[in-house]
Design a protein around this motif. Structure first.
Motif, PDB file in Angstrom:
ATOM      1  N   VAL A 202       0.830  -1.209   0.000  1.00  0.00           N
ATOM      2  CA  VAL A 202       0.000   0.000   0.000  1.00  0.00           C
ATOM      3  C   VAL A 202       0.862   1.257   0.000  1.00  0.00           C
ATOM      4  O   VAL A 202       0.802   2.058  -0.924  1.00  0.00           O
ATOM      5  CB  VAL A 202      -0.962   0.005   1.215  1.00  0.00           C
ATOM      6  N   THR A 203       1.685   1.431   1.029  1.00  0.00           N
ATOM      7  CA  THR A 203       2.485   2.643   1.148  1.00  0.00           C
ATOM      8  C   THR A 203       3.752   2.546   0.298  1.00  0.00           C
ATOM      9  O   THR A 203       4.167   1.468  -0.114  1.00  0.00           O
ATOM     10  CB  THR A 203       2.884   2.888   2.614  1.00  0.00           C
ATOM     11  N   ALA A 204       4.363   3.724   0.066  1.00  0.00           N
ATOM     12  CA  ALA A 204       5.609   3.760  -0.713  1.00  0.00           C
ATOM     13  C   ALA A 204       6.705   2.952  -0.028  1.00  0.00           C
ATOM     14  O   ALA A 204       7.480   2.251  -0.682  1.00  0.00           O
ATOM     15  CB  ALA A 204       6.051   5.202  -0.914  1.00  0.00           C
ATOM     16  N   SER A 205       6.774   3.032   1.308  1.00  0.00           N
ATOM     17  CA  SER A 205       7.820   2.296   2.025  1.00  0.00           C
ATOM     18  C   SER A 205       7.596   0.793   1.927  1.00  0.00           C
ATOM     19  O   SER A 205       8.552   0.015   1.823  1.00  0.00           O
ATOM     20  CB  SER A 205       7.871   2.732   3.495  1.00  0.00           C
ATOM     21  N   GLU A 206       6.329   0.344   1.944  1.00  0.00           N
ATOM     22  CA  GLU A 206       6.033  -1.083   1.775  1.00  0.00           C
ATOM     23  C   GLU A 206       6.401  -1.538   0.367  1.00  0.00           C
ATOM     24  O   GLU A 206       6.975  -2.618   0.176  1.00  0.00           O
ATOM     25  CB  GLU A 206       4.550  -1.350   2.041  1.00  0.00           C
ATOM     26  N   LYS A 207       6.076  -0.715  -0.630  1.00  0.00           N
ATOM     27  CA  LYS A 207       6.435  -1.038  -2.011  1.00  0.00           C
ATOM     28  C   LYS A 207       7.947  -1.094  -2.172  1.00  0.00           C
ATOM     29  O   LYS A 207       8.481  -1.963  -2.863  1.00  0.00           O
ATOM     30  CB  LYS A 207       5.845   0.002  -2.970  1.00  0.00           C
ATOM     31  N   LEU A 208       8.637  -0.151  -1.518  1.00  0.00           N
ATOM     32  CA  LEU A 208      10.097  -0.135  -1.588  1.00  0.00           C
ATOM     33  C   LEU A 208      10.665  -1.429  -1.023  1.00  0.00           C
ATOM     34  O   LEU A 208      11.566  -2.044  -1.614  1.00  0.00           O
ATOM     35  CB  LEU A 208      10.648   1.069  -0.821  1.00  0.00           C
ATOM     36  N   GLY A 209      10.157  -1.855   0.120  1.00  0.00           N
ATOM     37  CA  GLY A 209      10.628  -3.099   0.724  1.00  0.00           C
ATOM     38  C   GLY A 209      10.417  -4.284  -0.196  1.00  0.00           C
ATOM     39  O   GLY A 209      11.295  -5.152  -0.323  1.00  0.00           O
ATOM     40  N   HIS A 210       9.268  -4.315  -0.876  1.00  0.00           N
ATOM     41  CA  HIS A 210       8.978  -5.428  -1.789  1.00  0.00           C
ATOM     42  C   HIS A 210       9.907  -5.407  -3.000  1.00  0.00           C
ATOM     43  O   HIS A 210      10.440  -6.441  -3.404  1.00  0.00           O
ATOM     44  CB  HIS A 210       7.524  -5.369  -2.251  1.00  0.00           C
ATOM     45  N   VAL A 211      10.116  -4.226  -3.574  1.00  0.00           N
ATOM     46  CA  VAL A 211      10.972  -4.103  -4.760  1.00  0.00           C
ATOM     47  C   VAL A 211      12.412  -4.497  -4.428  1.00  0.00           C
ATOM     48  O   VAL A 211      13.097  -5.148  -5.219  1.00  0.00           O
ATOM     49  CB  VAL A 211      10.922  -2.670  -5.328  1.00  0.00           C
ATOM     50  N   LEU A 212      12.872  -4.104  -3.231  1.00  0.00           N
ATOM     51  CA  LEU A 212      14.240  -4.405  -2.838  1.00  0.00           C
ATOM     52  C   LEU A 212      14.447  -5.874  -2.478  1.00  0.00           C
ATOM     53  O   LEU A 212      15.568  -6.381  -2.560  1.00  0.00           O
ATOM     54  CB  LEU A 212      14.643  -3.553  -1.624  1.00  0.00           C
ATOM     55  N   SER A 213      13.376  -6.565  -2.088  1.00  0.00           N
ATOM     56  CA  SER A 213      13.515  -7.902  -1.510  1.00  0.00           C
ATOM     57  C   SER A 213      14.328  -8.853  -2.374  1.00  0.00           C
ATOM     58  O   SER A 213      15.180  -9.577  -1.872  1.00  0.00           O
ATOM     59  CB  SER A 213      12.129  -8.502  -1.221  1.00  0.00           C
TER      60      SER A 213
END
Length: 411
Positions: A202-213
């Motif tokens: 949902v949030t940009a920080s959650e998306k960032l975590g997913h993209v970096l994973s």
């Protein structure tokens, strides 16, 4: 292992990754042969490397399916190999082992500790696999590993007492990193088996975590940027008092020292990978964007805090509180999701320190009578707004880098 051994194609993917680890181990062993290596051990060390290469070939030869059947399966194999590589390479760069006085010293300690890995993983594989062929090969590999440990013990006896590192610490690190590797592999395999069940971010920080994973390159650059931000945060906290000609609070001295040590740990963990990445223009651009985003986040956040409070202690404590909350949330998420095992290990090390910092900040806020629900809410919302903006900027850079990569592949 019970999940993997239900499907010969999953077994093949795991055996591909384990063979890759054996190959990397051989390279690490040969890379540690140097002027510091006692001549009487060189032949045995080279024989050790040859054993690892033989293990690689044996593991790959016993795969039910030598080649991936489709693009999804190829991606699975690549992800598992990347996780395995981050464990193998990362272990030799752990905070204890890098204190070795020479390459030979590092080899001896490494051989005695990372060789525990096969007994943790291969033993479970032997119990779970329905394949007698795989069971036989893994059993023979374990027999060799016992000999390698004995070789390490023999070499350890030749080291001066002052140059011996704590084996118990190294064994603990190896076990923790191995456990993280297994968790990451389990997540990847589960996602492969249960495709389509991932919760949308949902949030940009959650998306960032997913993209970096699963993006080890982007993770390396982001971790280096976080190292910069740890040091910058320490400098900001000191400036609050230096500008006013006031002495630093006693608790802050230790706090600042820890933040700078964290900065060094983060940078050191990804240093070699970062150097290779920065040879490509797109990654230089991406890192600049990441570092600017973290710097802007800290400057903006502290500016808000300094406008809200006038007392230096309040500025420091509330400023630190917001940052500690972010570190816990973001570092914990990265640690749980990143496929870079060495990064996850270092983040967990830092989080243990941050627990003490948070307790210290809360106690001082309570002692000074600063804790008020409305103020804590303001801190949380202000910090979150600043970080979400930074995360959006980093995401933009990551999406652009992916676009450049796609365009290069088309060309």
């Amino acid at each position: 292992m019970s999940l993997v051994c239900q499907d010969p194609r999953l077994e093949s993917a795991l055996l591909t990754a384990l063979g890759h680890m054996e190959d990397l181990a051989a390279k690490q062993i040969l890379g540690n042969v140097s002027a510091s290596t006692p001549p009487q051990f060189i032949s045995e060390i080279k024989a050790h490397a040859e054993d690892e290469l033989r293990h690689r070939d044996a593991l790959w030869a016993v795969r039910p399916f030598p080649e991936a059947g489709n693009s999804r399966e190829r991606e699975l194999r690549l992800e598992l190999q990347n996780i395995a590589e981050s464990f193998t390479v990362g272990y030799f760069g752990n905070p204890i082992l890098i204190q070795a006085k020479s390459r030979f010293n590092a080899y001896v300690h490494g051989a005695l500790t990372i060789e525990q890995f096969p007994f943790q993983i291969y033993s479970c594989f032997i119990k779970a696999t329905p394949s007698e062929t795989i069971r036989s090969i893994l059993t023979s590999v374990l027999a060799d590993e016992k000999n390698h440990i004995q070789l390490g013990k023999k070499m350890m006896e030749t080291l001066p007492q002052a140059e011996k590192l704590c084996l118990n610490q190294l064994l603990t690190i190896e076990k923790e990193m191995c456990h993280k590797m297994v968790l990451r592999m389990t997540d990847v395999i589960s996602a492969y088996v249960n495709v389509g069940e991932r919760k949308e971010s949902v949030t940009a920080s959650e998306k960032l975590g997913h993209v970096l994973s699963a993006d080890s390159a982007a993770t390396s650059l982001w971790i280096y940027a976080l190292g910069d931000s740890e040091e910058l945060a320490a400098n900001h906290m000191q400036e609050i008092f230096k500008r006013r000609g006031l002495p630093l609070p006693a608790d802050m001295v230790e706090h600042v020292g820890d933040e700078k040590r964290h900065a060094q740990l983060l940078r050191q963990t990804v240093l070699l990978r970062r150097r290779k990445l920065l040879q490509q223009a797109k990654y230089k651009v991406l890192e600049v964007r990441m570092r600017k985003a973290t710097e802007r986040y800290l400057v903006t956040y502290f500016s808000h805090v300094m406008k809200k409070f006038s007392d230096p202690d309040e500025i420091y404590l509330f400023g630190a509180l917001g940052l500690e909350m972010r570190v816990f949330k973001h570092y914990a998420q990265l640690s749980e999701t990143t496929h870079s095992v060495d990064v996850a290990f270092i983040l967990d090390e830092i989080l243990r320190d941050e627990a003490e910092h948070t307790q210290m900040v809360h106690l001082r806020l309570k002692d000074r009578g600063f804790i008020k629900p409305e103020v804590l809410k303001w801190i949380r919302q202000t910090e979150e707004l600043c970080f979400e903006r930074a995360a959006s900027q980093v995401l933009g850079g990551l999406y652009a880098a992916r676009s450049w990569k796609h365009e290069a592949e088309l060309v």
